[in-house]
Design an enzyme around this catalytic site. Structure first.
Site, PDB file in Angstrom:
ATOM      1  N   VAL A 104      18.205 -22.093 -23.763  1.00 25.91           N
ATOM      2  CA  VAL A 104      17.031 -22.763 -24.337  1.00 25.91           C
ATOM      3  C   VAL A 104      16.267 -23.450 -23.214  1.00 25.91           C
ATOM      4  O   VAL A 104      16.861 -24.065 -22.318  1.00 25.91           O
ATOM      5  CB  VAL A 104      17.434 -23.794 -25.414  1.00 25.91           C
ATOM      6  CG1 VAL A 104      16.190 -24.502 -25.956  1.00 25.91           C
ATOM      7  CG2 VAL A 104      18.191 -23.118 -26.552  1.00 25.91           C
ATOM      8  N   LYS A 105      14.950 -23.325 -23.274  1.00 21.62           N
ATOM      9  CA  LYS A 105      14.074 -23.985 -22.307  1.00 21.62           C
ATOM     10  C   LYS A 105      13.234 -25.013 -23.036  1.00 21.62           C
ATOM     11  O   LYS A 105      12.641 -24.717 -24.076  1.00 21.62           O
ATOM     12  CB  LYS A 105      13.175 -22.944 -21.638  1.00 21.62           C
ATOM     13  CG  LYS A 105      12.057 -23.506 -20.763  1.00 21.62           C
ATOM     14  CD  LYS A 105      11.222 -22.378 -20.186  1.00 21.62           C
ATOM     15  CE  LYS A 105       9.944 -22.879 -19.542  1.00 21.62           C
ATOM     16  NZ  LYS A 105       9.110 -21.775 -19.001  1.00 21.62           N
ATOM     17  N   THR A 106      13.192 -26.240 -22.499  1.00 16.46           N
ATOM     18  CA  THR A 106      12.396 -27.280 -23.138  1.00 16.46           C
ATOM     19  C   THR A 106      11.858 -28.236 -22.098  1.00 16.46           C
ATOM     20  O   THR A 106      12.220 -28.170 -20.922  1.00 16.46           O
ATOM     21  CB  THR A 106      13.236 -28.045 -24.192  1.00 16.46           C
ATOM     22  OG1 THR A 106      12.356 -28.743 -25.064  1.00 16.46           O
ATOM     23  CG2 THR A 106      14.197 -29.033 -23.535  1.00 16.46           C
TER      24      THR A 106
END
Length: 301
Positions: free
Chosen positions: A202-204
């Site tokens: 996941v990229k945030t």
């Protein structure tokens, strides 16, 4: 058929040594198939467990971008210093040398331009083409709270199913619209949804307050998005804070390719992410490389 005449009887079974069963080094990835684990180990450095991903996929919705006008001239010299590249298949095929050994993360969602509602994305890449291009992962934008939230989440789940069939990881990218706040409460919500629905990474975005709770609530590797261009020291501090608070690396674009010295900056980011160098020291390292125009040889993976 091999000639077995004179073959010695096998006997060296090392009966005193238990069978080895190494645990995979990435958070929440131990139950994945061998192929996905192998691909993840080309995105994340197995020695540090972290990644410096170079994001150059901006053109898929905003067209020509400062610093990306000529990928062959401006970006290819940075490639040896990145663990992975996040880009479109068009740029990969047209501008990146096939001798590139980086982990490849392909943009797999798209549709609207900056002139339209950005959350109205669809799947824009067939998983077979990702395999054909030897991609390690595909990236899909997820617009939690956006007008087309459900559609974007469905894009994610369909790609996760296809990725699991083909052994390709899926990176869920939490998109933040103009009306959504980048605080820990919202980021926890978006990150959790991506991971719960099967994203392997996941990229945030980073948030100054509570980012450690965002990272802790994500059961798979979490990568920090670089976001808008910052002064070099501020970008290095943000990267250091994110890693120290639980991120498994960074995915930076504008803070590298729009830097005063992109080659020096990507190396400085690597020092922070992989070696734990203090951002102030990494900034001094950046200044030295920038002024001396020296280039450190990239460490082989």
């Amino acid at each position: 058929m091999a000639d077995i005449d004179g073959a010695a009887e096998t006997k060296d079974f090392h009966l005193d040594i238990p069978a080895r069963n190494e645990a995979f080094f990435l958070k929440g990835s131990g139950a994945l198939d061998w192929g996905i684990q192998n691909r993840l180990s080309r995105i994340f450095n197995p020695m540090s467990g972290k990644t410096v991903m170079l994001a150059i996929d901006h053109g898929y919705f905003q067209g020509p971008t400062t610093g990306l006008e000529r990928v062959d001239v401006n970006i290819v010299p940075l490639v040896p210093y990145a663990d992975a590249l996040m880009l479109t298949r068009g740029i990969l095929r047209s501008s990146i040398p096939s001798s590139c050994r980086n982990g490849i993360v392909l943009r797999a969602s798209g549709g609207p331009s900056i002139l339209k509602e950005l959350s109205n994305e669809n799947i824009a890449l067939d998983m077979e083409d990702a395999v054909r291009l030897n991609a390690c992962a595909v990236a899909v934008q997820v617009f939690v709270g956006g007008e087309f939230e459900t559609q974007s989440i469905h894009n994610l789940t369909r790609l996760v199913d296809a990725g699991n069939r083909h052994g390709v990881a899926v990176l869920g990218v939490t998109a933040v619209g103009k009306t959504l706040t980048r605080d820990a409460k919202y980021l926890r919500l978006a990150v959790c949804i991506c991971a719960e629905l099967g994203a392997h990474i996941v990229k945030t975005y980073y948030c100054p307050e509570g980012f450690e709770t965002v990272a802790a609530s994500c059961p798979v590797p979490l990568v920090m998005a670089g976001g808008k261009k910052l002064p070099e020291l501020d970008a290095l501090k943000m990267a250091a804070n994110a890693v120290n608070e639980g991120a498994s690396g960074v995915d930076m674009g504008r803070n590298i390719f729009q830097s005063e010295s992109p080659v020096a900056m990507i190396q400085a980011v690597g020092k922070v992410v992989h070696e734990g160098m203090k951002p102030e020291h990494a900034y001094e390292f950046f200044q030295t490389l920038k002024h001396d125009k020296k280039v450190e040889a990239p460490v082989g993976r």
